[in-house]
Write an enzyme that holds these catalytic residues in place. Structure first.
Site, PDB file in Angstrom:
ATOM      1  N   HIS A 291       0.690  -8.136   4.367  1.00 18.17           N
ATOM      2  CA  HIS A 291       1.113  -6.730   4.257  1.00 18.17           C
ATOM      3  C   HIS A 291       1.906  -6.398   5.518  1.00 18.17           C
ATOM      4  O   HIS A 291       1.667  -6.988   6.576  1.00 18.17           O
ATOM      5  CB  HIS A 291      -0.176  -5.890   4.189  1.00 18.17           C
ATOM      6  CG  HIS A 291       0.020  -4.430   3.953  1.00 18.17           C
ATOM      7  ND1 HIS A 291       0.394  -3.551   4.941  1.00 18.17           N
ATOM      8  CD2 HIS A 291      -0.140  -3.670   2.837  1.00 18.17           C
ATOM      9  CE1 HIS A 291       0.454  -2.328   4.446  1.00 18.17           C
ATOM     10  NE2 HIS A 291       0.136  -2.366   3.164  1.00 18.17           N
TER      11      HIS A 291
ATOM     12  N   ASP B  10      -7.234  -9.659   8.275  1.00 22.70           N
ATOM     13  CA  ASP B  10      -6.964  -8.352   7.690  1.00 22.70           C
ATOM     14  C   ASP B  10      -7.778  -8.267   6.400  1.00 22.70           C
ATOM     15  O   ASP B  10      -7.412  -8.853   5.380  1.00 22.70           O
ATOM     16  CB  ASP B  10      -5.456  -8.227   7.421  1.00 22.70           C
ATOM     17  CG  ASP B  10      -5.120  -6.994   6.597  1.00 22.70           C
ATOM     18  OD1 ASP B  10      -6.043  -6.239   6.245  1.00 22.70           O
ATOM     19  OD2 ASP B  10      -3.928  -6.808   6.288  1.00 22.70           O
TER      20      ASP B  10
ATOM     21  N   GLN C 123      -8.214  -5.530   1.752  1.00 24.65           N
ATOM     22  CA  GLN C 123      -8.450  -5.693   0.305  1.00 24.65           C
ATOM     23  C   GLN C 123      -9.726  -6.481   0.008  1.00 24.65           C
ATOM     24  O   GLN C 123     -10.167  -6.519  -1.147  1.00 24.65           O
ATOM     25  CB  GLN C 123      -7.263  -6.417  -0.347  1.00 24.65           C
ATOM     26  CG  GLN C 123      -5.961  -5.646  -0.296  1.00 24.65           C
ATOM     27  CD  GLN C 123      -6.007  -4.334  -1.068  1.00 24.65           C
ATOM     28  OE1 GLN C 123      -6.842  -4.131  -1.949  1.00 24.65           O
ATOM     29  NE2 GLN C 123      -5.119  -3.423  -0.723  1.00 24.65           N
TER      30      GLN C 123
ATOM     31  N   LYS D 159     -10.111   2.244   1.016  1.00 29.40           N
ATOM     32  CA  LYS D 159      -9.962   1.233  -0.036  1.00 29.40           C
ATOM     33  C   LYS D 159     -11.334   0.745  -0.512  1.00 29.40           C
ATOM     34  O   LYS D 159     -11.430   0.022  -1.497  1.00 29.40           O
ATOM     35  CB  LYS D 159      -9.149   0.054   0.487  1.00 29.40           C
ATOM     36  CG  LYS D 159      -7.705   0.453   0.815  1.00 29.40           C
ATOM     37  CD  LYS D 159      -6.839  -0.733   1.029  1.00 29.40           C
ATOM     38  CE  LYS D 159      -5.551  -0.381   1.741  1.00 29.40           C
ATOM     39  NZ  LYS D 159      -4.510   0.153   0.850  1.00 29.40           N
TER      40      LYS D 159
ATOM     41  N   CYS E 221       4.441  -2.851   0.182  1.00 27.76           N
ATOM     42  CA  CYS E 221       4.430  -3.095   1.641  1.00 27.76           C
ATOM     43  C   CYS E 221       4.283  -4.587   1.931  1.00 27.76           C
ATOM     44  O   CYS E 221       3.583  -4.977   2.864  1.00 27.76           O
ATOM     45  CB  CYS E 221       3.327  -2.313   2.346  1.00 27.76           C
ATOM     46  SG  CYS E 221       3.531  -0.554   2.227  1.00 27.76           S
TER      47      CYS E 221
HETATM   48  C1  PLP Z   1      -3.810  -6.223   2.896  1.00 33.17           C
HETATM   49  C2  PLP Z   1      -3.596  -4.876   3.527  1.00 33.17           C
HETATM   50  N1  PLP Z   1      -3.577  -4.781   4.851  1.00 33.17           N
HETATM   51  C3  PLP Z   1      -3.426  -3.617   5.483  1.00 33.17           C
HETATM   52  C4  PLP Z   1      -3.243  -2.447   4.769  1.00 33.17           C
HETATM   53  C5  PLP Z   1      -3.090  -1.172   5.504  1.00 33.17           C
HETATM   54  O1  PLP Z   1      -4.172  -0.343   5.227  1.00 33.17           O
HETATM   55  P1  PLP Z   1      -4.170   1.182   5.696  1.00 33.17           P
HETATM   56  O2  PLP Z   1      -2.905   1.780   5.141  1.00 33.17           O
HETATM   57  O3  PLP Z   1      -5.400   1.746   5.078  1.00 33.17           O
HETATM   58  O4  PLP Z   1      -4.202   1.175   7.177  1.00 33.17           O
HETATM   59  C6  PLP Z   1      -3.221  -2.501   3.387  1.00 33.17           C
HETATM   60  C7  PLP Z   1      -2.962  -1.296   2.581  1.00 33.17           C
HETATM   61  O5  PLP Z   1      -2.524  -1.361   1.461  1.00 33.17           O
HETATM   62  C8  PLP Z   1      -3.421  -3.740   2.740  1.00 33.17           C
HETATM   63  O6  PLP Z   1      -3.449  -3.838   1.410  1.00 33.17           O
END
Ligand code: PLP
Length: 426
Positions: free
Chosen positions: A143, A220, A223, A246, A384
């Site tokens: 992401h 990270d 998900q 999430k 993203c």
């Molecule tokens: C794999 C992953 N990493 C990071 C993020 C960023 O999360 P946040 O926008 O809640 O900070 C997302 C959000 O869609 C994501 O799917």
């Protein structure tokens, strides 16, 4: 065909058309008020869980109760409410600790979300340890939140961002990843579950490979936390980032897990109240971990809501949730793939509840708009994750992402919606 992840003990392997939950799905759906809302006169079919999940009543009520009964600023007050709010906030930290199986509550830092957690590591650990000519290694599945913070760091330091490639299934090529681990690699940052494709990365193996060279690993988990049981000690990652919203919790709160030994040595990320132990104009000394990384008034109500969400997930059982989503994914993949002209993007062996696809001759935004007329919420775009789109030669995909409350009937509605899309563009 996607492999079904971890079935709960005693349950049988289900096939497409045979979705069974080891929790009572109708009762679970009753826990989520928004699921009973009508959209354009239709039942809501919410399949945009990778963007954000809906909230159970227990979360909404915990936040309301906090504001109605317990609200005060934390850590600094001696009055009853401040002590009470502090206790609730710190109890939330303990709940996160136990949910992620961290060794100590001090290893849990409250942040705004996964994005802030990753930026914290980049700006604190990264700036202290990465120098000109060094390398940060990520994967082609990330992401933007796990790409851009490292680009900023590398630009500032004259370091290089290295990217381990993925294969046509959307899986990390581990041999290539291993080849990219070198003497200049200062940090590895990988997603646990890809938001664009659903691929589950072998983070345990990744951490093992990196640790043979003493390279710390950030995972990270944005998900993964809502979809899989996560044990940071078992994974042996050094940092783990996630977002409350999430994982059926509130927006505005997230978590960075970090091994104490690393957190202790890291400089603060942001400066302000609560992260200090004493301040004079000549010199400031910092508070102990985790407070050193929690400058300013945190999202107390968010922490209380997150606690309620994690307790709810624990009550349902993460193994059960993972199995439920795996069954939905297998069912949806089978049904969607039957529609002529549809191409599923990403068919990794290990996959969690995310289904990305394109339809020949139809822009994903048109798919999203037509489905919306049926009350079906999916996400369309690059998610993203533009480098993932580029890897598969598409600008965008349509993405259905499942949550613990989704049903086989909702996937049937998605499939009917896709048949309508096909007819409209015939
Ligand atoms: C794999 C992953 N990493 C990071 C993020 C960023 O999360 P946040 O926008 O809640 O900070 C997302 C959000 O869609 C994501 O799917």
């Amino acid at each position: 065909m996607t492999k079904v992840l971890k079935m709960p003990s005693g349950s049988r392997q289900a096939g497409p058309g045979d979705v069974e939950s080891s929790f009572d799905i109708e009762r679970v759906r009753d826990d989520f008020p928004i699921l009973h809302r009508k959209i354009r006169g239709r039942e809501l079919v919410y399949l945009d869980n990778a963007a954000t999940s809906q909230k159970p009543k227990v979360v909404i009520e915990a936040i309301t109760r906090y504001y109605e009964r317990d609200n005060a600023n934390i850590h600094r007050g001696v009055h009853y409410l401040s002590e009470r709010a502090t206790a609730e906030f710190e109890a939330a930290r303990k709940t996160v600790q136990s949910f992620l199986h961290a060794r100590r509550p001090e290893e849990i830092i409250f942040v705004r979300g996964a994005t802030e957690a990753i930026n914290l590591v980049a700006q604190s650990y990264g700036r202290a340890h990465v120098s000109a000519g060094d390398e940060v290694l990520i994967t082609a599945l990330e992401h933007h939140s796990n790409i851009v913070p490292w680009q900023l760091l590398c630009d500032e330091k004259g370091a290089h961002l290295r990217v381990a490639p993925i294969n046509d299934h959307g899986e990390l090529i581990l041999e290539e990843f291993g080849r990219l681990l070198g003497p200049r690699t200062k940090l590895v940052a990988v997603s646990h579950v890809s938001n664009a494709l659903g691929t589950v990365n072998p983070v345990f193996t990744i951490a093992k490979m990196a640790h043979t060279r003493n390279i710390p690993v950030l995972v990270d988990g944005a998900q993964a936390v809502p979809r899989l049981p996560v044990d940071v000690q078992e994974l042996d990652c050094d940092f783990y980032a996630s977002s409350g919203h999430k994982a059926y919790g509130p927006t505005g709160i997230g978590v960075l897990y970090g091994k104490s030994a690393l957190l202790e040595t890291m400089p603060p990320y942001q400066a302000g109240g609560d992260m200090i132990s004493s301040v004079t104009f000549e010199k400031t000394t910092y508070n102990k971990v985790p407070h050193k990384f929690e400058a300013g008034t945190p999202d107390m109500a968010g922490a209380v809501g997150l606690k309620a969400a994690l307790e709810y997930l624990t009550h349902l059982g993460m193994d059960n949730i993972a199995a439920h989503e795996a069954e939905l994914l297998a069912y949806a993949t089978g049904a969607i793939s039957m529609i002529p002209g549809i191409r599923v993007i990403g068919d990794a062996q290990e996959k969690a509840g995310v289904l990305s696809f394109v339809m020949q001759g139809v822009h994903p935004h048109d798919i999203g708009t037509i489905l919306d007329q049926e009350g079906i919420a999916i996400r369309t775009g690059h998610h993203c994750a533009q480098p993932v789109m580029e890897r598969f030669g598409v600008e965008a995909t349509a993405r259905a992402s499942f949550g613990l409350y989704n049903t086989k009937q909702e996937i049937d509605a998605l499939v009917r919606g896709m048949q309508t899309v096909k007819e409209v563009f015939a």
